[in-house]
Design an enzyme around this catalytic site. Structure first.
Site, PDB file in Angstrom:
ATOM      1  N   THR A  19      33.016  29.330  28.192  1.00  0.00           N
ATOM      2  CA  THR A  19      33.285  28.387  29.205  1.00  0.00           C
ATOM      3  C   THR A  19      33.283  29.026  29.861  1.00  0.00           C
ATOM      4  O   THR A  19      33.786  28.792  31.704  1.00  0.00           O
ATOM      5  CB  THR A  19      33.502  26.900  29.517  1.00  0.00           C
ATOM      6  OG1 THR A  19      34.737  26.599  29.208  1.00  0.00           O
ATOM      7  CG2 THR A  19      32.251  25.847  28.203  1.00  0.00           C
ATOM      8  N   TRP A  20      34.144  30.295  29.726  1.00  0.00           N
ATOM      9  CA  TRP A  20      34.768  31.204  31.378  1.00  0.00           C
ATOM     10  C   TRP A  20      33.262  31.574  32.154  1.00  0.00           C
ATOM     11  O   TRP A  20      32.248  31.834  32.136  1.00  0.00           O
ATOM     12  CB  TRP A  20      34.972  32.308  30.522  1.00  0.00           C
ATOM     13  CG  TRP A  20      36.133  32.680  31.768  1.00  0.00           C
ATOM     14  CD1 TRP A  20      36.508  32.900  33.160  1.00  0.00           C
ATOM     15  CD2 TRP A  20      36.473  34.645  31.698  1.00  0.00           C
ATOM     16  NE1 TRP A  20      37.091  33.466  33.762  1.00  0.00           N
ATOM     17  CE2 TRP A  20      36.934  35.387  32.787  1.00  0.00           C
ATOM     18  CE3 TRP A  20      35.794  35.557  30.781  1.00  0.00           C
ATOM     19  CZ2 TRP A  20      37.987  36.300  32.840  1.00  0.00           C
ATOM     20  CZ3 TRP A  20      36.964  36.822  30.984  1.00  0.00           C
ATOM     21  CH2 TRP A  20      37.073  36.539  32.689  1.00  0.00           C
ATOM     22  N   ASP A  48      34.882  26.051  23.679  1.00  0.00           N
ATOM     23  CA  ASP A  48      35.991  26.616  24.371  1.00  0.00           C
ATOM     24  C   ASP A  48      36.116  26.223  25.619  1.00  0.00           C
ATOM     25  O   ASP A  48      35.158  27.442  26.271  1.00  0.00           O
ATOM     26  CB  ASP A  48      35.987  27.895  23.534  1.00  0.00           C
ATOM     27  CG  ASP A  48      36.903  28.737  24.373  1.00  0.00           C
ATOM     28  OD1 ASP A  48      38.157  28.988  23.729  1.00  0.00           O
ATOM     29  OD2 ASP A  48      37.159  29.175  25.003  1.00  0.00           O
ATOM     30  N   TYR A  53      40.402  28.312  33.601  1.00  0.00           N
ATOM     31  CA  TYR A  53      38.627  28.601  34.025  1.00  0.00           C
ATOM     32  C   TYR A  53      37.963  27.826  35.271  1.00  0.00           C
ATOM     33  O   TYR A  53      38.400  26.570  35.095  1.00  0.00           O
ATOM     34  CB  TYR A  53      37.544  28.344  32.941  1.00  0.00           C
ATOM     35  CG  TYR A  53      37.884  29.323  31.878  1.00  0.00           C
ATOM     36  CD1 TYR A  53      38.879  31.161  31.898  1.00  0.00           C
ATOM     37  CD2 TYR A  53      37.343  28.781  29.962  1.00  0.00           C
ATOM     38  CE1 TYR A  53      38.604  31.486  30.729  1.00  0.00           C
ATOM     39  CE2 TYR A  53      37.198  29.578  29.197  1.00  0.00           C
ATOM     40  CZ  TYR A  53      38.626  30.702  29.767  1.00  0.00           C
ATOM     41  OH  TYR A  53      38.426  31.762  28.338  1.00  0.00           O
ATOM     42  N   GLN A 161      42.074  33.544  19.055  1.00  0.00           N
ATOM     43  CA  GLN A 161      40.843  33.685  19.366  1.00  0.00           C
ATOM     44  C   GLN A 161      41.477  35.090  20.333  1.00  0.00           C
ATOM     45  O   GLN A 161      42.395  35.098  20.981  1.00  0.00           O
ATOM     46  CB  GLN A 161      41.110  32.655  21.162  1.00  0.00           C
ATOM     47  CG  GLN A 161      39.942  32.729  21.622  1.00  0.00           C
ATOM     48  CD  GLN A 161      39.412  31.759  22.344  1.00  0.00           C
ATOM     49  OE1 GLN A 161      39.463  32.264  23.580  1.00  0.00           O
ATOM     50  NE2 GLN A 161      39.118  30.691  22.387  1.00  0.00           N
ATOM     51  N   TYR A 189      35.601  36.122  20.931  1.00  0.00           N
ATOM     52  CA  TYR A 189      35.384  35.963  22.540  1.00  0.00           C
ATOM     53  C   TYR A 189      34.517  36.929  22.864  1.00  0.00           C
ATOM     54  O   TYR A 189      35.160  38.407  22.623  1.00  0.00           O
ATOM     55  CB  TYR A 189      36.458  35.137  23.393  1.00  0.00           C
ATOM     56  CG  TYR A 189      38.077  36.564  24.031  1.00  0.00           C
ATOM     57  CD1 TYR A 189      37.328  37.563  24.467  1.00  0.00           C
ATOM     58  CD2 TYR A 189      39.170  36.265  23.867  1.00  0.00           C
ATOM     59  CE1 TYR A 189      38.755  38.573  25.398  1.00  0.00           C
ATOM     60  CE2 TYR A 189      40.631  36.531  23.979  1.00  0.00           C
ATOM     61  CZ  TYR A 189      39.548  38.333  24.685  1.00  0.00           C
ATOM     62  OH  TYR A 189      41.349  38.922  25.796  1.00  0.00           O
TER      63      TYR A 189
HETATM   64  P1  NAP Z   1      29.915  36.849  26.638  1.00  0.00           P
HETATM   65  O1  NAP Z   1      30.146  35.258  25.500  1.00  0.00           O
HETATM   66  O2  NAP Z   1      29.890  37.768  26.001  1.00  0.00           O
HETATM   67  O3  NAP Z   1      28.982  36.638  27.937  1.00  0.00           O
HETATM   68  C1  NAP Z   1      28.947  36.140  28.719  1.00  0.00           C
HETATM   69  C2  NAP Z   1      27.673  37.049  29.170  1.00  0.00           C
HETATM   70  O4  NAP Z   1      26.802  37.465  28.629  1.00  0.00           O
HETATM   71  C3  NAP Z   1      27.387  35.717  30.128  1.00  0.00           C
HETATM   72  O5  NAP Z   1      27.142  36.509  31.429  1.00  0.00           O
HETATM   73  C4  NAP Z   1      25.973  35.579  29.363  1.00  0.00           C
HETATM   74  O6  NAP Z   1      25.129  35.225  30.890  1.00  0.00           O
HETATM   75  C5  NAP Z   1      25.331  36.629  29.166  1.00  0.00           C
HETATM   76  N1  NAP Z   1      24.929  35.934  28.083  1.00  0.00           N
HETATM   77  C6  NAP Z   1      24.915  35.741  27.253  1.00  0.00           C
HETATM   78  N2  NAP Z   1      24.308  35.012  26.618  1.00  0.00           N
HETATM   79  C7  NAP Z   1      23.151  35.667  26.137  1.00  0.00           C
HETATM   80  C8  NAP Z   1      22.078  36.850  26.501  1.00  0.00           C
HETATM   81  N3  NAP Z   1      21.659  36.391  24.985  1.00  0.00           N
HETATM   82  N4  NAP Z   1      21.111  38.147  26.175  1.00  0.00           N
HETATM   83  C9  NAP Z   1      21.691  38.644  27.603  1.00  0.00           C
HETATM   84  N5  NAP Z   1      23.299  38.283  28.490  1.00  0.00           N
HETATM   85  C10 NAP Z   1      23.259  36.486  27.441  1.00  0.00           C
HETATM   86  O7  NAP Z   1      31.694  36.595  27.461  1.00  0.00           O
HETATM   87  P2  NAP Z   1      32.842  36.498  27.749  1.00  0.00           P
HETATM   88  O8  NAP Z   1      32.120  34.993  28.268  1.00  0.00           O
HETATM   89  O9  NAP Z   1      34.226  36.769  28.336  1.00  0.00           O
HETATM   90  O10 NAP Z   1      33.359  35.097  26.123  1.00  0.00           O
HETATM   91  C11 NAP Z   1      32.726  34.323  25.763  1.00  0.00           C
HETATM   92  C12 NAP Z   1      33.782  33.122  25.927  1.00  0.00           C
HETATM   93  O11 NAP Z   1      35.410  33.174  25.354  1.00  0.00           O
HETATM   94  C13 NAP Z   1      34.110  32.799  27.199  1.00  0.00           C
HETATM   95  O12 NAP Z   1      33.144  31.962  28.469  1.00  0.00           O
HETATM   96  C14 NAP Z   1      36.048  32.109  27.249  1.00  0.00           C
HETATM   97  O13 NAP Z   1      35.535  30.805  27.002  1.00  0.00           O
HETATM   98  C15 NAP Z   1      35.782  32.814  25.844  1.00  0.00           C
HETATM   99  N6  NAP Z   1      36.769  34.092  26.458  1.00  0.00           N
HETATM  100  C16 NAP Z   1      38.526  33.519  25.808  1.00  0.00           C
HETATM  101  C17 NAP Z   1      39.269  34.764  26.514  1.00  0.00           C
HETATM  102  C18 NAP Z   1      40.756  34.438  26.142  1.00  0.00           C
HETATM  103  O14 NAP Z   1      41.697  35.240  26.836  1.00  0.00           O
HETATM  104  N7  NAP Z   1      41.208  33.945  25.321  1.00  0.00           N
HETATM  105  C19 NAP Z   1      39.002  35.659  27.466  1.00  0.00           C
HETATM  106  C20 NAP Z   1      37.632  36.180  27.437  1.00  0.00           C
HETATM  107  C21 NAP Z   1      36.527  34.865  26.948  1.00  0.00           C
HETATM  108  P3  NAP Z   1      24.784  33.502  31.498  1.00  0.00           P
HETATM  109  O15 NAP Z   1      25.819  32.644  31.577  1.00  0.00           O
HETATM  110  O16 NAP Z   1      24.247  34.089  32.664  1.00  0.00           O
HETATM  111  O17 NAP Z   1      23.858  33.271  30.427  1.00  0.00           O
END
Ligand code: NAP
Length: 276
Positions: A19-20, A48, A53, A161, A189
């Site tokens: 959900t970031w 998550d 966020y 994570q 993540y």
């Molecule tokens: P991610 O999930 O790797 O990538 C999200 C991005 O990819 C968004 O821009 C999304 O676009 C795009 N996307 C998603 N599915 C896709 C697909 N099938 N085809 C093309 N593009 C796609 O990166 P993230 O958000 O950094 O990581 C996921 C989650 O992990 C976060 O949301 C958060 O909850 C958690 N996180 C935790 C930490 C930590 O420090 N613990 C750090 C980073 C992230 P749209 O949104 O436009 O669909």
């Protein structure tokens, strides 16, 4: 839906929803909540989020999405390191619960390590478990040495994570095997590299074309190829979400995996833990 057991035996889906960046623009919130709800319908019941966020805005979007469906959801949130003290963690947790409109979190994570001693954070987490505010706790962005510092507390740590995708494989050298020995799931993540350059890599594109998939689907399926990993891609819109939920149908062949290893080599030695 493929599941994994938390150390206490609770089964959770291995594919969840991140959900970031949700909740940042008021005008988008209703659509974002709709997408998360569709994710629940499609079996992505692990959500998550974090107090960080959108300054709590993502938690509010999650509240909207899970209204009336709390029992279906395995709800994860995270506390800032500066809030991970004996005095401040209960307040931070209470505020997350208020924004999420729920009585208890299924899992509460230390977002990353700060200046509060880990032993104090463990004590504060255990107190929240005893009060019924959280069902279990874990950590994020901790390397093996940090986990070892948890000492006896490690036995109750439900997950770590960490950043894990084709372009960030360092954890395969030590953290993933270490967690596997503890039977502790690791949450990956940014599994699709935040939708950036990773998805435009020609080798990923070639494997995807051969399989009739998108690069994101291959990246996601790859992140889930090890049974000890929970992957939490974030998708704000329905098209990405639907694409991501189809990864269970994907079987990466030895040829696919070898080609991906060639382009994204596995680590040969210890690497410092990468984080975003
Ligand atoms: P991610 O999930 O790797 O990538 C999200 C991005 O990819 C968004 O821009 C999304 O676009 C795009 N996307 C998603 N599915 C896709 C697909 N099938 N085809 C093309 N593009 C796609 O990166 P993230 O958000 O950094 O990581 C996921 C989650 O992990 C976060 O949301 C958060 O909850 C958690 N996180 C935790 C930490 C930590 O420090 N613990 C750090 C980073 C992230 P749209 O949104 O436009 O669909």
């Amino acid at each position: 839906m493929n599941t994994i057991d938390m150390p206490d035996g609770t089964a959770v889906p291995r594919l969840g929803q991140g959900t970031w960046k949700l909740g940042e623009r008021g005008a988008d919130r209703a659509a974002e909540a709709r997408t998360l709800r569709l994710g629940l319908d499609l079996g992505l019941t692990l959500i998550d989020t974090a107090e960080m966020y959108a300054d709590g805005g993502a938690e509010e979007v999650v509240a909207e999405a899970i209204a009336g469906r709390r029992q279906e959801v395995f709800l994860v949130s995270k506390a800032y390191p500066q809030n991970a003290s004996r005095r401040r963690l209960p307040q931070a947790c209470e505020q997350s619960l208020r924004r999420l409109r729920t009585d208890a979190l299924d899992l509460y994570l230390l977002h990353w390590r700060g200046s509060v001693p880990l032993a104090e954070t463990v004590e504060a987490m255990e107190a929240l478990v005893a009060q019924g505010k959280i069902r279990r706790w874990g950590v994020s962005n901790l390397d093996v040495a940090d986990l070892e510092e948890l000492g006896p507390g490690l036995a109750n740590c439900a997950t770590d994570q960490v950043l894990y995708n084709l372009g960030a494989r360092g954890v395969e050298f030590d953290l993933l095997p270490y967690a596997a020995r503890l039977k502790m799931p690791v949450m990956a993540y940014s599994p699709v590299g935040q939708g950036g350059a990773l998805l435009r890599h020609p080798v990923l594109g070639r494997v995807a074309a051969r399989q009739g998939l998108t690069p994101a689907q291959v990246a996601l399926a790859w992140s889930l190829r090890d049974g000890g990993v929970i992957s939490i891609p974030k998708a704000a819109g329905e098209a990405h979400l639907r694409e991501n939920t189809e990864v269970w149908k994907v079987v990466l062949t030895p040829e696919d995996l070898a080609e991906l290893d060639g382009a994204f080599p596995p680590p040969k030695r210890k690497q410092p833990l990468e984080m975003l």
